[in-house]
Design a protein around this motif. Structure first.
Motif, PDB file in Angstrom:
ATOM      1  N   THR A   1      -4.205  -5.154  10.447  1.00  0.00           N
ATOM      2  CA  THR A   1      -4.611  -5.268   8.980  1.00  0.00           C
ATOM      3  C   THR A   1      -4.945  -6.766   8.619  1.00  0.00           C
ATOM      4  N   SER A   2      -6.331  -7.026   7.967  1.00  0.00           N
ATOM      5  CA  SER A   2      -6.668  -8.211   7.707  1.00  0.00           C
ATOM      6  C   SER A   2      -5.852  -8.818   6.536  1.00  0.00           C
TER       7      SER A   2
ATOM      8  N   GLY B   1      -6.911 -10.147   3.806  1.00  0.00           N
ATOM      9  CA  GLY B   1      -7.505  -9.676   2.449  1.00  0.00           C
ATOM     10  C   GLY B   1      -7.351  -8.243   2.091  1.00  0.00           C
ATOM     11  N   GLU B   2      -7.466  -7.372   3.593  1.00  0.00           N
ATOM     12  CA  GLU B   2      -7.156  -6.087   3.258  1.00  0.00           C
ATOM     13  C   GLU B   2      -5.629  -5.563   2.897  1.00  0.00           C
ATOM     14  N   ALA B   3      -4.769  -6.509   3.524  1.00  0.00           N
ATOM     15  CA  ALA B   3      -3.305  -6.501   3.002  1.00  0.00           C
ATOM     16  C   ALA B   3      -3.102  -6.854   1.624  1.00  0.00           C
TER      17      ALA B   3
ATOM     18  N   ILE C   1      -5.430  -6.499  -0.989  1.00  0.00           N
ATOM     19  CA  ILE C   1      -6.077  -5.416  -1.732  1.00  0.00           C
ATOM     20  C   ILE C   1      -5.090  -4.306  -2.042  1.00  0.00           C
ATOM     21  N   SER C   2      -4.463  -3.937  -0.624  1.00  0.00           N
ATOM     22  CA  SER C   2      -3.795  -2.647  -0.497  1.00  0.00           C
ATOM     23  C   SER C   2      -2.567  -2.690  -1.337  1.00  0.00           C
TER      24      SER C   2
ATOM     25  N   ARG D   1      -9.583   1.654  -5.782  1.00  0.00           N
ATOM     26  CA  ARG D   1     -10.064   0.730  -4.676  1.00  0.00           C
ATOM     27  C   ARG D   1     -11.707   0.398  -5.298  1.00  0.00           C
TER      28      ARG D   1
ATOM     29  N   CYS E   1      -4.587 -13.821  -1.883  1.00  0.00           N
ATOM     30  CA  CYS E   1      -5.543 -14.097  -0.857  1.00  0.00           C
ATOM     31  C   CYS E   1      -5.402 -15.546  -0.526  1.00  0.00           C
TER      32      CYS E   1
ATOM     33  N   LEU F   1     -15.153 -11.293   0.411  1.00  0.00           N
ATOM     34  CA  LEU F   1     -14.520 -10.317   0.442  1.00  0.00           C
ATOM     35  C   LEU F   1     -14.542  -9.323  -0.958  1.00  0.00           C
TER      36      LEU F   1
ATOM     37  N   GLN G   1       2.963  -5.946   5.027  1.00  0.00           N
ATOM     38  CA  GLN G   1       2.009  -5.277   5.717  1.00  0.00           C
ATOM     39  C   GLN G   1       1.209  -5.929   6.832  1.00  0.00           C
TER      40      GLN G   1
END
Length: 135
Positions: free
Chosen positions: A37-38, A40-42, A44-45, A55, A78, A91, A130
């Motif tokens: 998990t990047s 940024g994705e962590a 966002i999640s 989303r 972030c 992003l 995460q």
């Protein structure tokens, strides 16, 4: 059918079989690849779980207060995880001045609102979990 046409037909069948095999192996490889998990994705999640905003809405141009606040929290988190304003902008498909403005608003509110600070800290904590595989 001539020998030439027969050979072309056999090659076409073999090509289809090889393509199907390669596609099958690629699909299997995707299931075996470790999930990373990047940052940024962590974030966002984590924000999506906290806000219950879909989303596609969070990432859209929607400017309602609820969505904009969730998006700005994501910018802030972030940044806390080390992403630059330019990276955050890419992003979220926003320019870095929008990101800077959003982060400033979150930081300012965190200074005066204890509950908000605790909420945003929790979102950040979930994102960090995460990243290390506990989320």
């Amino acid at each position: 059918m001539t020998d030439y046409e027969d050979a072309i037909a056999r090659i076409a069948k073999m090509t289809d079989a090889v393509t199907a095999l390669v596609n099958s192996l690629m699909e299997e490889a995707e299931t075996l690849r470790p999930i990373r998990t990047s940052r940024g994705e962590a974030v966002i999640s984590s924000v999506l779980k906290w806000s219950a905003i879909p989303r596609n809405i969070l990432m859209s141009e929607c400017r309602t207060q609820t969505v904009a606040n969730a998006r700005m929290i994501a910018y802030w988190a972030c940044g806390e995880l080390g992403l630059s304003h330019s990276q955050i902008g890419r992003l979220f498909k926003r320019d870095s001045t929008s990101v800077t403005h959003g982060i400033r608003k979150i930081k300012k509110r965190r200074l005066v609102d204890t509950f908000y600070r605790e909420e945003t800290d929790f979102i950040l904590q979930v994102a960090r979990a995460q990243l290390i595989g506990h989320g």
